[in-house]
Design a protein around this motif. Structure first.
Motif, PDB file in Angstrom:
ATOM      1  N   ARG A 462     -38.973  60.853  11.048  1.00 29.84           N
ATOM      2  CA  ARG A 462     -38.814  60.566  12.469  1.00 29.84           C
ATOM      3  C   ARG A 462     -38.592  61.899  13.175  1.00 29.84           C
ATOM      4  O   ARG A 462     -37.622  62.611  12.890  1.00 29.84           O
ATOM      5  CB  ARG A 462     -37.632  59.637  12.717  1.00 29.84           C
ATOM      6  CG  ARG A 462     -37.453  59.306  14.193  1.00 29.84           C
ATOM      7  CD  ARG A 462     -36.281  58.375  14.430  1.00 29.84           C
ATOM      8  NE  ARG A 462     -36.117  58.092  15.853  1.00 29.84           N
ATOM      9  CZ  ARG A 462     -35.125  57.392  16.376  1.00 29.84           C
ATOM     10  NH1 ARG A 462     -34.191  56.892  15.571  1.00 29.84           N
ATOM     11  NH2 ARG A 462     -35.056  57.188  17.670  1.00 29.84           N
ATOM     12  N   ARG A 463     -39.513  62.252  14.080  1.00 22.03           N
ATOM     13  CA  ARG A 463     -39.455  63.546  14.747  1.00 22.03           C
ATOM     14  C   ARG A 463     -38.796  63.392  16.123  1.00 22.03           C
ATOM     15  O   ARG A 463     -39.132  62.493  16.881  1.00 22.03           O
ATOM     16  CB  ARG A 463     -40.854  64.148  14.906  1.00 22.03           C
ATOM     17  CG  ARG A 463     -41.471  64.620  13.589  1.00 22.03           C
ATOM     18  CD  ARG A 463     -42.721  65.458  13.831  1.00 22.03           C
ATOM     19  NE  ARG A 463     -43.201  66.031  12.575  1.00 22.03           N
ATOM     20  CZ  ARG A 463     -44.157  65.513  11.832  1.00 22.03           C
ATOM     21  NH1 ARG A 463     -44.758  64.402  12.225  1.00 22.03           N
ATOM     22  NH2 ARG A 463     -44.516  66.084  10.709  1.00 22.03           N
ATOM     23  N   TYR A 464     -37.909  64.348  16.440  1.00 20.50           N
ATOM     24  CA  TYR A 464     -37.235  64.367  17.736  1.00 20.50           C
ATOM     25  C   TYR A 464     -37.752  65.507  18.606  1.00 20.50           C
ATOM     26  O   TYR A 464     -37.863  65.365  19.824  1.00 20.50           O
ATOM     27  CB  TYR A 464     -35.719  64.509  17.541  1.00 20.50           C
ATOM     28  CG  TYR A 464     -35.136  63.428  16.675  1.00 20.50           C
ATOM     29  CD1 TYR A 464     -34.750  62.206  17.213  1.00 20.50           C
ATOM     30  CD2 TYR A 464     -35.001  63.611  15.297  1.00 20.50           C
ATOM     31  CE1 TYR A 464     -34.219  61.203  16.413  1.00 20.50           C
ATOM     32  CE2 TYR A 464     -34.476  62.612  14.489  1.00 20.50           C
ATOM     33  CZ  TYR A 464     -34.090  61.410  15.047  1.00 20.50           C
ATOM     34  OH  TYR A 464     -33.582  60.414  14.251  1.00 20.50           O
ATOM     35  N   GLU A 465     -38.045  66.637  17.973  1.00 20.46           N
ATOM     36  CA  GLU A 465     -38.645  67.787  18.655  1.00 20.46           C
ATOM     37  C   GLU A 465     -39.655  68.412  17.701  1.00 20.46           C
ATOM     38  O   GLU A 465     -39.432  68.442  16.488  1.00 20.46           O
ATOM     39  CB  GLU A 465     -37.587  68.846  19.013  1.00 20.46           C
ATOM     40  CG  GLU A 465     -36.547  68.419  20.016  1.00 20.46           C
ATOM     41  CD  GLU A 465     -35.512  69.518  20.236  1.00 20.46           C
ATOM     42  OE1 GLU A 465     -35.733  70.660  19.775  1.00 20.46           O
ATOM     43  OE2 GLU A 465     -34.469  69.230  20.861  1.00 20.46           O
ATOM     44  N   ASP A 466     -40.772  68.899  18.270  1.00 23.81           N
ATOM     45  CA  ASP A 466     -41.768  69.545  17.415  1.00 23.81           C
ATOM     46  C   ASP A 466     -42.543  70.563  18.233  1.00 23.81           C
ATOM     47  O   ASP A 466     -43.135  70.222  19.268  1.00 23.81           O
ATOM     48  CB  ASP A 466     -42.727  68.524  16.819  1.00 23.81           C
ATOM     49  CG  ASP A 466     -43.689  69.158  15.826  1.00 23.81           C
ATOM     50  OD1 ASP A 466     -43.224  69.608  14.769  1.00 23.81           O
ATOM     51  OD2 ASP A 466     -44.905  69.226  16.127  1.00 23.81           O
ATOM     52  N   ASP A 467     -42.529  71.822  17.798  1.00 20.50           N
ATOM     53  CA  ASP A 467     -43.233  72.884  18.516  1.00 20.50           C
ATOM     54  C   ASP A 467     -44.743  72.671  18.525  1.00 20.50           C
ATOM     55  O   ASP A 467     -45.440  73.272  19.332  1.00 20.50           O
ATOM     56  CB  ASP A 467     -42.914  74.244  17.890  1.00 20.50           C
ATOM     57  CG  ASP A 467     -41.522  74.735  18.247  1.00 20.50           C
ATOM     58  OD1 ASP A 467     -40.755  73.960  18.873  1.00 20.50           O
ATOM     59  OD2 ASP A 467     -41.198  75.874  17.894  1.00 20.50           O
ATOM     60  N   TYR A 468     -45.243  71.866  17.591  1.00 22.81           N
ATOM     61  CA  TYR A 468     -46.692  71.693  17.437  1.00 22.81           C
ATOM     62  C   TYR A 468     -47.170  70.349  17.986  1.00 22.81           C
ATOM     63  O   TYR A 468     -48.302  69.935  17.736  1.00 22.81           O
ATOM     64  CB  TYR A 468     -47.062  71.837  15.957  1.00 22.81           C
ATOM     65  CG  TYR A 468     -46.436  73.058  15.344  1.00 22.81           C
ATOM     66  CD1 TYR A 468     -46.910  74.337  15.632  1.00 22.81           C
ATOM     67  CD2 TYR A 468     -45.321  72.951  14.491  1.00 22.81           C
ATOM     68  CE1 TYR A 468     -46.315  75.464  15.082  1.00 22.81           C
ATOM     69  CE2 TYR A 468     -44.726  74.068  13.944  1.00 22.81           C
ATOM     70  CZ  TYR A 468     -45.229  75.318  14.245  1.00 22.81           C
ATOM     71  OH  TYR A 468     -44.622  76.441  13.711  1.00 22.81           O
ATOM     72  N   LYS A 469     -46.298  69.663  18.725  1.00 19.72           N
ATOM     73  CA  LYS A 469     -46.622  68.421  19.426  1.00 19.72           C
ATOM     74  C   LYS A 469     -47.142  67.321  18.486  1.00 19.72           C
ATOM     75  O   LYS A 469     -47.984  66.515  18.848  1.00 19.72           O
ATOM     76  CB  LYS A 469     -47.668  68.686  20.525  1.00 19.72           C
ATOM     77  CG  LYS A 469     -47.147  69.617  21.618  1.00 19.72           C
ATOM     78  CD  LYS A 469     -48.151  69.757  22.752  1.00 19.72           C
ATOM     79  CE  LYS A 469     -47.614  70.642  23.858  1.00 19.72           C
ATOM     80  NZ  LYS A 469     -48.566  70.785  24.984  1.00 19.72           N
ATOM     81  N   ARG A 470     -46.615  67.303  17.260  1.00 15.85           N
ATOM     82  CA  ARG A 470     -46.936  66.215  16.357  1.00 15.85           C
ATOM     83  C   ARG A 470     -45.989  65.041  16.622  1.00 15.85           C
ATOM     84  O   ARG A 470     -44.895  65.211  17.138  1.00 15.85           O
ATOM     85  CB  ARG A 470     -46.802  66.655  14.897  1.00 15.85           C
ATOM     86  CG  ARG A 470     -47.779  67.763  14.518  1.00 15.85           C
ATOM     87  CD  ARG A 470     -47.442  68.351  13.165  1.00 15.85           C
ATOM     88  NE  ARG A 470     -46.110  68.963  13.185  1.00 15.85           N
ATOM     89  CZ  ARG A 470     -45.462  69.361  12.104  1.00 15.85           C
ATOM     90  NH1 ARG A 470     -45.978  69.167  10.908  1.00 15.85           N
ATOM     91  NH2 ARG A 470     -44.270  69.917  12.217  1.00 15.85           N
ATOM     92  N   VAL A 471     -46.431  63.845  16.249  1.00 12.60           N
ATOM     93  CA  VAL A 471     -45.592  62.664  16.454  1.00 12.60           C
ATOM     94  C   VAL A 471     -45.236  62.055  15.102  1.00 12.60           C
ATOM     95  O   VAL A 471     -45.818  62.359  14.089  1.00 12.60           O
ATOM     96  CB  VAL A 471     -46.312  61.607  17.315  1.00 12.60           C
ATOM     97  CG1 VAL A 471     -46.542  62.155  18.697  1.00 12.60           C
ATOM     98  CG2 VAL A 471     -47.636  61.198  16.700  1.00 12.60           C
TER      99      VAL A 471
END
Length: 471
Positions: A462-471
Motif C-alpha cells: 500500500r503506497r502513501y507517497e511515491d516519487d515515481y507516481k506509481r499506485v
C-alpha cells in the motif's frame, strides 16, 4: 543546411524466442547480446550525433524506467513516449510521426526497431543518406537486406524499377510473406530482399497517406497525441483515444497499399535476433566454431553457442547445440530448432510458471532486487538502491521485514522514526508499519531483506507517497 533526421525507436515486445534470457519483465532489447551495449542502446547510439535529432522512443509504461536508465547511461536525451496499450507497429509509428511533426513541420523520420543488430553503424548511416533523397521527394522508404541464404523466417520485398533522381533506390513491386524453403531459394535467385522493418519518410507524407489508407488508425492516434499528458519525464498518450486505433502492422496498413513505397537495396550486416541461432551467427567463434558469452568450456564440441553469464558451463561431445543458463532456468536446444523456444514459453505460460515472464532479478526506477531464497512463509531478497534513490512510503498487510545493510548508507523511516544505518547494521519493520528506504549517499546501497508472513507477493504494497507516481 540539411535538416536533421529524427530517429524513432520502437521499444516494445517480449522477445520470447530468446527465453530464458529474454522475458516480459526484461525483454531482449535491454539485454547485452552483441558487443558491450544492450540492443536498445546500440540502436540509440547508431543514430546519435551529427545529422540526427533527439530520438523519440515509443515504449510501454512497464519499460519506461528501463529506457530512461539505459539512455542516461549513454548520456543521450530524447522523448520517451508511453503507449497505453499495444496496437501493433502502425499506431506507434503514427504517434511518433505526429510528435516529430510538432517538432518540425518538415521533419524526416527514421523508424528503427530497438532489438535489431547492425554492427556497422557507418555503413547503415550511408544507406540512410542514400534513402534521404527519395524520402525528401515524398517516398516512404524501407531498407531491404540483400539475403545471403534462403531464410524462411523473414518477409521479402521484390524490388521494382529505379526511382528517378534517387540513385540506389527502387520502387517496391511487391511485399511477400515468409516463404517455405523452396520459395526462399527462388527468391534468393530472383534478387528479392529481406524486409528489415526499418523506414525513412517525411512525417507529413506518412501521416497524409495514413489518413487516406487507414483513417481508423490516423484519427484516434492524432487525438491520443493531442490529449497526451506529461508524467515525470515521459509523454503518456491518451489511453481512451489510442485504444480506438485499429491494431495493424505498418506493412499491412500503409506499405502494401501506397504507391509511394520505395526500398534501398542494402548490404550492411543486419539481424533481427529472432532466435539464439542468430546470436551464434554474429558471435566470434573459436577454431571449432564454438562461441560463448560468459564462462564456458568446450571438449570435442563443434559449432555450439553457450550463453551463461552466471555459471561455468561445459559442453562435451556435442555439435550444433545452444545452451543458455540463467539463475532459475536452463535451455538446451539443437541450433537449427532454436526458433521453437517460443513453444516452451507457451507451455510455461499455460502452466502459470513465473519463469515464463519474470526473472529473479526485478528492475525498479530506484534500483533493483533479486529473490535469492524463498520458502512457504519467508523470502530473502538482495536489494540495490541507486544513489539518491527512494522507495515509496508504504506498508504491508501480510508480512514483516528485517533489513541488513551490506554496503552504503540507508536512511530508513518507520512510522515517525527516521534513522541512518551503515554497513552491518539492521532494522525490523513490523507488519503494518508505514516505512520507507532511501539512499542518501553517493554509492549504491545494498541490503539483504528477509520477509516473513503468510503472503509475500509484490502486490502486498500500500503506497502513501511515491516519487515515481506509481499506485
Amino acid at each position: 543546411m540539411v535538416a536533421a533526421i529524427i530517429p524513432v525507436i520502437l521499444c516494445g515486445g517480449s522477445g520470447s524466442r530468446l527465453w530464458p534470457a529474454s522475458r516480459d519483465s526484461f525483454p531482449k532489447q535491454f539485454l547485452t547480446l552483441v558487443g558491450s551495449d544492450s540492443l536498445f542502446q546500440a540502436t540509440v547510439r547508431r543514430v546519435a550525433g551529427a545529422g540526427y535529432g533527439a530520438p523519440i522512443v515509443i515504449t510501454g509504461a512497464d519499460y519506461r524506467f528501463l529506457v530512461a536508465e539505459q539512455m542516461r547511461a549513454l548520456g543521450i536525451e530524447g522523448d520517451i513516449v508511453l503507449e497505453p496499450l499495444r496496437r501493433d507497429s502502425c499506431a506507434a509509428i503514427a504517434a511518433a510521426a505526429e510528435i516529430a511533426l510538432r517538432r518540425d513541420p518538415a521533419a524526416l523520420v527514421l523508424v528503427l526497431a530497438a532489438d535489431h543488430a547492425i554492427p556497422d553503424a557507418a555503413s547503415f548511416r550511408a544507406h540512410v543518406e542514400r534513402g534521404r533523397v527519395a524520402a525528401e521527394a515524398g517516398r516512404i522508404v524501407t531498407f531491404g537486406i540483400r539475403p545471403d541464404r534462403p531464410a524462411t523466417g523473414y518477409g521479402y520485398i521484390r524490388p521494382g524499377s529505379p526511382v528517378e533522381g534517387a540513385e540506389g533506390v527502387n520502387a517496391i513491386a511487391a511485399f511477400v510473406e515468409k516463404p517455405d524453403l523452396a520459395t526462399a531459394e527462388r527468391y534468393l535467385a530472383d534478387g528479392y530482399l529481406w524486409n528489415s522493418g526499418n523506414f525513412l519518410f517525411s512525417a507529413r507524407v506518412f501521416l497524409d497517406e495514413l489518413a487516406r489508407l487507414a483513417p481508423t488508425i490516423a484519427g484516434p492516434v492524432r487525438e491520443a497525441v493531442q490529449k497526451a499528458s506529461r508524467d515525470l519525464d515521459f509523454l503518456r498518450l491518451d489511453g481512451e483515444s489510442f485504444g480506438q486505433a485499429t491494431a495493424k502492422s505498418v506493412d499491412y496498413a500503409v506499405m502494401e497499399k501506397t504507391d509511394r513505397a520505395a526500398v534501398v537495396p542494402s548490404d550492411f550486416a543486419w539481424s533481427d535476433i529472432g532466435a539464439w541461432s542468430a546470436i551464434w551467427d554474429l558471435a566470434e567463434k573459436d577454431a571449432d566454431g564454438n562461441a560463448a558469452s560468459g564462462e564456458a568450456v568446450f571438449v570435442g564440441a563443434r559449432n555450439c553457442y553457450v550463453g551463461s553469464p552466471d555459471l561455468l558451463t561445459a559442453v562435451i561431445g556435442l555439435d550444433d547445440v545452444v545452451v543458455v543458463t540463467t539463475k532459475d532456468a536452463v535451455l538446451v536446444t539443437a541450433r537449427d530448432r532454436a526458433e521453437e523456444v517460443k513453444a516452451v514459453v507457451q507451455q510455461l505460460t499455460a502452466a502459470r510458471r513465473r519463469e515464463a515472464t519474470e526473472h529473479r532479478m526485478s528492475y525498479r526506477p530506484w534500483g533493483n532486487f533479486e529473490s535469492i531464497d524463498r520458502g512457504t512463509r519467508y523470502q530473502v531478497k538482495r536489494i540495490t538502491v541507486h544513489p539518491g534513490g527512494k522507495l515509496s512510503l508504504q506498508s504491508h498487510l501480510h508480512r514483516s521485514e528485517h533489513w541488513v545493510v551490506v554496503s552504503g548508507t540507508a536512511q530508513v523511516t518507520v512510522g515517525d522514526d527516521v534513522r541512518l544505518l551503515t554497513e552491518n547494521q539492521s532494522i525490523y519493520i513490523p507488519l503494518g508499519a508505514v516505512h520507507r528506504l532511501e539512499n542518501p549517499g553517493h554509492i549504491p546501497l545494498e541490503i539483504i531483506e528477509v520477509q516473513s508472513g503468510p503472503y509475500l507477493g509484490e502486490d502486498d504494497i500500500r503506497r502513501y507517497e511515491d516519487d515515481y507516481k506509481r499506485v
